[in-house]
Design a protein around this motif. Structure first.
Motif, PDB file in Angstrom:
ATOM      1  N   TYR A 129       0.667  -1.244   0.111  1.00  0.00           N
ATOM      2  CA  TYR A 129       0.276  -0.170  -0.008  1.00  0.00           C
ATOM      3  C   TYR A 129       0.736   1.251  -0.048  1.00  0.00           C
ATOM      4  O   TYR A 129       0.210   2.406   0.268  1.00  0.00           O
ATOM      5  CB  TYR A 129      -0.966  -0.059   1.172  1.00  0.00           C
ATOM      6  N   LEU A 130       2.051   1.247  -0.213  1.00  0.00           N
ATOM      7  CA  LEU A 130       2.854   2.403  -0.076  1.00  0.00           C
ATOM      8  C   LEU A 130       2.461   3.350  -1.104  1.00  0.00           C
ATOM      9  O   LEU A 130       2.227   3.251  -2.325  1.00  0.00           O
ATOM     10  CB  LEU A 130       4.439   1.867  -0.394  1.00  0.00           C
ATOM     11  N   LYS A 131       2.427   4.789  -0.801  1.00  0.00           N
ATOM     12  CA  LYS A 131       2.332   5.999  -1.750  1.00  0.00           C
ATOM     13  C   LYS A 131       3.539   6.915  -1.233  1.00  0.00           C
ATOM     14  O   LYS A 131       3.245   7.596  -0.366  1.00  0.00           O
ATOM     15  CB  LYS A 131       1.077   6.436  -1.815  1.00  0.00           C
ATOM     16  N   LEU A 132       4.899   6.870  -2.020  1.00  0.00           N
ATOM     17  CA  LEU A 132       5.678   7.967  -1.234  1.00  0.00           C
ATOM     18  C   LEU A 132       6.478   8.917  -2.457  1.00  0.00           C
ATOM     19  O   LEU A 132       6.872   8.177  -3.540  1.00  0.00           O
ATOM     20  CB  LEU A 132       6.932   6.938  -0.493  1.00  0.00           C
ATOM     21  N   PRO A 133       6.673  10.171  -2.100  1.00  0.00           N
ATOM     22  CA  PRO A 133       7.111  10.800  -3.400  1.00  0.00           C
ATOM     23  C   PRO A 133       8.610  10.614  -3.305  1.00  0.00           C
ATOM     24  O   PRO A 133       9.117  10.446  -2.095  1.00  0.00           O
ATOM     25  CB  PRO A 133       6.815  12.188  -2.532  1.00  0.00           C
ATOM     26  N   VAL A 134       9.398  10.596  -4.228  1.00  0.00           N
ATOM     27  CA  VAL A 134      10.635  10.452  -4.428  1.00  0.00           C
ATOM     28  C   VAL A 134      11.526  11.634  -5.434  1.00  0.00           C
ATOM     29  O   VAL A 134      10.867  11.484  -6.606  1.00  0.00           O
ATOM     30  CB  VAL A 134      11.032   8.967  -4.931  1.00  0.00           C
ATOM     31  N   ALA A 144       7.881   4.078  -9.503  1.00  0.00           N
ATOM     32  CA  ALA A 144       8.258   2.867  -9.423  1.00  0.00           C
ATOM     33  C   ALA A 144       7.170   1.855  -8.291  1.00  0.00           C
ATOM     34  O   ALA A 144       6.383   2.564  -7.788  1.00  0.00           O
ATOM     35  CB  ALA A 144       9.348   2.953  -8.442  1.00  0.00           C
ATOM     36  N   THR A 145       7.248   0.669  -8.442  1.00  0.00           N
ATOM     37  CA  THR A 145       6.532  -0.179  -7.690  1.00  0.00           C
ATOM     38  C   THR A 145       7.258  -1.624  -7.227  1.00  0.00           C
ATOM     39  O   THR A 145       8.307  -1.711  -7.223  1.00  0.00           O
ATOM     40  CB  THR A 145       5.090  -0.496  -8.407  1.00  0.00           C
ATOM     41  N   ALA A 166       6.741   6.301  -5.228  1.00  0.00           N
ATOM     42  CA  ALA A 166       6.861   4.921  -5.167  1.00  0.00           C
ATOM     43  C   ALA A 166       5.481   4.462  -4.779  1.00  0.00           C
ATOM     44  O   ALA A 166       4.811   4.767  -3.470  1.00  0.00           O
ATOM     45  CB  ALA A 166       7.903   4.516  -4.270  1.00  0.00           C
ATOM     46  N   HIS A 167       4.823   3.248  -5.464  1.00  0.00           N
ATOM     47  CA  HIS A 167       3.596   2.681  -5.190  1.00  0.00           C
ATOM     48  C   HIS A 167       3.614   1.463  -4.492  1.00  0.00           C
ATOM     49  O   HIS A 167       4.611   0.792  -5.147  1.00  0.00           O
ATOM     50  CB  HIS A 167       2.789   2.728  -6.348  1.00  0.00           C
ATOM     51  N   GLY A 168       2.862   0.928  -3.566  1.00  0.00           N
ATOM     52  CA  GLY A 168       2.622  -0.472  -3.485  1.00  0.00           C
ATOM     53  C   GLY A 168       2.018  -1.218  -4.373  1.00  0.00           C
ATOM     54  O   GLY A 168       1.448  -0.545  -5.311  1.00  0.00           O
ATOM     55  N   ASN A 169       2.111  -2.505  -4.396  1.00  0.00           N
ATOM     56  CA  ASN A 169       1.477  -3.234  -5.313  1.00  0.00           C
ATOM     57  C   ASN A 169       0.572  -4.598  -4.509  1.00  0.00           C
ATOM     58  O   ASN A 169       1.094  -5.349  -3.991  1.00  0.00           O
ATOM     59  CB  ASN A 169       2.485  -4.018  -6.302  1.00  0.00           C
ATOM     60  N   LYS A 170      -0.698  -4.537  -4.887  1.00  0.00           N
ATOM     61  CA  LYS A 170      -1.506  -5.317  -3.993  1.00  0.00           C
ATOM     62  C   LYS A 170      -1.539  -6.672  -4.454  1.00  0.00           C
ATOM     63  O   LYS A 170      -2.122  -7.632  -3.809  1.00  0.00           O
ATOM     64  CB  LYS A 170      -3.148  -4.745  -4.043  1.00  0.00           C
ATOM     65  N   GLU A 214      11.131  -7.175  -5.333  1.00  0.00           N
ATOM     66  CA  GLU A 214      12.163  -5.907  -5.688  1.00  0.00           C
ATOM     67  C   GLU A 214      11.449  -4.806  -5.944  1.00  0.00           C
ATOM     68  O   GLU A 214      10.237  -4.741  -6.851  1.00  0.00           O
ATOM     69  CB  GLU A 214      13.168  -6.482  -6.996  1.00  0.00           C
ATOM     70  N   PRO A 215      12.136  -3.507  -5.829  1.00  0.00           N
ATOM     71  CA  PRO A 215      11.474  -2.143  -6.466  1.00  0.00           C
ATOM     72  C   PRO A 215      11.626  -2.050  -8.064  1.00  0.00           C
ATOM     73  O   PRO A 215      12.898  -2.562  -8.309  1.00  0.00           O
ATOM     74  CB  PRO A 215      12.022  -1.163  -5.907  1.00  0.00           C
ATOM     75  N   THR A 216      10.960  -1.469  -8.615  1.00  0.00           N
ATOM     76  CA  THR A 216      11.333  -1.507 -10.044  1.00  0.00           C
ATOM     77  C   THR A 216      10.146  -0.550 -10.907  1.00  0.00           C
ATOM     78  O   THR A 216       9.134   0.085 -10.346  1.00  0.00           O
ATOM     79  CB  THR A 216      10.868  -2.834 -10.972  1.00  0.00           C
ATOM     80  N   ARG A 217      10.881  -0.062 -11.988  1.00  0.00           N
ATOM     81  CA  ARG A 217       9.949   1.393 -12.581  1.00  0.00           C
ATOM     82  C   ARG A 217       8.895   0.585 -13.292  1.00  0.00           C
ATOM     83  O   ARG A 217       8.866  -0.264 -13.922  1.00  0.00           O
ATOM     84  CB  ARG A 217      10.720   1.963 -13.845  1.00  0.00           C
ATOM     85  N   ASN A 218       7.600   1.273 -13.160  1.00  0.00           N
ATOM     86  CA  ASN A 218       6.474   0.942 -13.841  1.00  0.00           C
ATOM     87  C   ASN A 218       5.937   1.569 -14.767  1.00  0.00           C
ATOM     88  O   ASN A 218       4.955   1.464 -15.384  1.00  0.00           O
ATOM     89  CB  ASN A 218       5.309   0.619 -12.524  1.00  0.00           C
ATOM     90  N   GLY A 219       6.515   2.662 -15.226  1.00  0.00           N
ATOM     91  CA  GLY A 219       6.340   3.505 -16.331  1.00  0.00           C
ATOM     92  C   GLY A 219       5.184   4.667 -16.231  1.00  0.00           C
ATOM     93  O   GLY A 219       5.025   5.244 -17.161  1.00  0.00           O
TER      94      GLY A 219
END
Length: 636
Positions: free
Chosen positions: A424-429, A496-497, A440-444, A483-488
């Motif tokens: 559930y992350l939602k964080l500015p980077v 990222a997610t 940076a977004h979480g991924n359910k 792993e964190p990765t770019r989601n476009g």
């Protein structure tokens, strides 16, 4: 200093080669070794058993080891454990893992305090300075290597650390301890425990610590914390007893700093946090039950965002120990956990609050086939609301060729559940350090990581028990590595997610010994090698390949004067940032000298990093220098 490192490594190898070769070449001395007291452990099998019957490799740190380490931070005590990765970012922050994966946000090793988890469901981190017990209050630390998720569930993948405190009866009075030294270091602790009568016992403890950073240019405290703990025990009758314990800790500190603009967004800033717990235990006959509540709250400020977190965990477990048939020792049990987390790093659409419910069932059976062979099998199923059913299992075979040698073969399957931040992350980077903001977004839909481990261990005794060699070889494969990765998404497609896109293979071994030369001198030496291979080329992870410990313990004047020297070598490690993409190797040498002034008063002095090998243990961390501490401890 580089020459000193090479000499230390050579000395460790020569010492280990000599003693272990001698150990295997010499016939075992069984007669005197049989009369030695065999340590008892509770963590590997969730029951009290001799360490020689443990289904997993266990390293026990005693109260004497803790005292003679001269440590003022609990994680410093763990450096002497073979294969342990201790990475200090600041004087008030460190991460502890084992057999690789030594990043500053490691979440693959489980930490327990008297069987109560210190796991934080937001990110799965271990906050060592939030442990509300004093160093002098600890009876022992049991470090279990390899997966024990078949009894303890998620995150006990690479191993488990259980800190076991003294009972009121063991304390049998009070202890007052005061410490001071360089870096404006001050520590005070007092505790008292007593068996009031044959049915009722109690203990209380409190402590305060204030320390400055190793980086002298910082005009601030690096750590200022206070802790308190209590326990009440009541023996209802000869077959049942109850216990109630509670504690709290509050710390103000600075997290890991960095010269890297992006890293500073997360690691540079003041942190104020509080942890409180209440735990109840009730045992009747072969039934044991435990319930507890953990609360954690923190406020953290960085250059990009302000973070506030409130976490509550409610946990309960019931287990039953029995012997179904001859030569079998079994345990069955189950429990549940409920996590409630409210954090500003969660997305607004989710109202910053998330919960998760977990229930589990486990079973273990240890079967003694003969005097030489024992088999242990355990299995567990955890059900998570997000990821469903997650199985874990372990099988171990113990072979005793004689009374003093043990060979153990084990295989374990385990999992690491995604944290709530993974979901559930939602964080500015600020990805460039110049104002280009992504999220940076979480991924359910992220799934648990899966671990498969194979291990072979040897433990033995030679020379009437004065020589105690050990060897371990292991291989762990992690599938679905999160792993964190770019989601476009986002500006320039830089959002990222988290995805299950990686696989890692961790392999290596440990060997070492302790050798009592005589009643005055004990030699210590161990070496660990670990290699982690990832199948993704985008990440360069932090994994020091070589670690070694070498030292000695001395006792004089009828044991009134004692000293311990231990040097820790850690090889360099490549990373994704930093000085030429590498953290250099270092040697951390510590010296402790203690004198028993009277029966109840002990004075000691501890030198930390006595050769002043200034080093970083992680990118952006403090330049760790030397420190000298003096301590007085009075028992009353």
């Amino acid at each position: 200093m580089r020459q000193f490192q090479k000499v230390l490594i050579l000395e460790v190898f020569l010492f280990l080669g000599f003693v272990i070769t001698s150990a295997f070449a010499q016939a075992p001395d069984t007669e005197l070794a049989l009369f030695e007291e065999i340590p008892m452990v509770v963590t590997p099998g969730k029951k009290l058993q001799p360490i020689t019957e443990s289904p997993a490799a266990v390293y026990v740190i005693t109260q004497e080891d803790i005292k003679q380490s001269g440590a003022i931070n609990l994680w410093e005590v763990l450096r002497e454990v073979p294969g342990m990765d201790v990475v200090m970012g600041t004087i008030g922050q460190a991460d502890v893992s084992m057999r690789g994966f030594a990043d500053m946000a490691t979440n693959k090793t489980l930490l327990l305090i008297d069987g109560r988890t210190m796991y934080l469901p937001l990110q799965g981190l271990l906050l060592w300075e939030m442990i509300p017990v004093q160093l002098e209050e600890i009876d022992r630390i049991e470090v279990v290597k390899g997966p024990v998720a078949s009894l303890y569930g998620a995150n006990a993948n690479l191993g488990l650390i259980n800190i076991i405190t003294k009972t009121p009866g063991q304390m049998d009075g009070g202890t007052l301890s005061t410490t001071g030294g360089t870096r404006d270091t001050k520590r005070f602790a007092v505790m008292y425990g007593k068996e009031a009568n044959k049915n009722f016992a109690y203990k209380v403890s409190t402590g305060w610590k204030d320390m400055n950073s190793f980086n002298n240019e910082r005009d601030r405290d690096a750590l200022d914390g206070v802790q308190g703990n209590m326990q009440l025990d009541y023996k209802i009758d000869d077959d049942s007893k109850a216990s109630l314990s509670a504690g709290t800790s509050q710390n103000d500190s600075y997290l890991l700093t960095s010269t890297d603009a992006i890293a500073q967004q997360f690691y540079f800033g003041p942190l104020s946090h509080t942890l409180t717990y209440i735990k109840g235990d009730y045992d009747v006959g072969n039934f044991s039950s435990r319930i507890f509540w953990n609360h954690y709250g923190s406020k953290f400020k960085t250059k990009v965002f302000d973070s506030a977190v409130e976490m509550d965990t409610f946990d309960g477990e019931l287990r039953y120990a029995f012997e179904p048939i001859e030569n079998h020792s079994a345990i069955i049990g189950g429990g549940g956990r409920f996590d409630n987390v409210d954090s500003t790093i969660f997305s607004d659409s989710d109202k910053h609050k998330h919960t998760q419910g977990i229930w589990d069932f486990f079973a273990e059976d240890q079967y003694k086939l003969s005097e030489k062979w024992t088999i242990n099998g355990s299995a567990r199923v955890d059900h998570y609301g997000n990821s469903g059913y997650n199985p874990s299992a372990r099988i171990a075979t113990m072979y005793y060729p004689n009374k003093v040698d043990l060979w153990r073969w084990s295989t374990g399957y385990s999992f690491r559940s995604p944290t709530l931040s993974d979901y559930y992350l939602k964080l500015p980077v600020d990805v460039t350090g110049g104002g280009v903001i992504s999220t940076a977004h979480g991924n359910k839909n992220v799934k648990p990581e899966r671990y498969l481990t194979y291990e072979i261990d040897y433990e033995g005794k030679r020379m009437d028990g004065r020589l105690r060699p050990f060897v371990s070889i292991y291989f762990t494969r992690i599938s679905g590595l999160i792993e964190p990765t770019r989601n476009g998404g986002g500006l320039f497609g830089l959002d990222a997610t988290f995805l299950n896109r990686g696989r890692a293979d961790s392999s290596g071994g440990e060997l070492g010994t302790e050798y009592d030369v005589n009643k005055t001198i004990t030699l210590i030496g161990n070496y660990a090698v670990n290699h982690v291979k990832y199948n993704d080329a985008d990440e360069i992870h932090f994994n020091p390949k070589h670690k070694a410990n070498a030292g000695f313990k001395l006792k004089f004047l009828d044991n009134r004067l004692s000293t311990k020297f231990l040097a820790h070598y850690v090889s360099g490690a490549h990373t994704t940032s930093g000085d030429d993409g590498k953290v250099p190797a270092y040697v951390l040498s510590n010296l402790w000298i203690g004198y028993q002034v009277t029966k109840d008063l002990e004075a000691s002095i501890a030198g930390y990093n006595i050769f002043n090998d200034k080093h970083q243990e992680f990118i952006g961390g403090d330049d760790i220098g030397s420190r000298v501490l003096g301590k007085l401890q009075l028992n009353f």
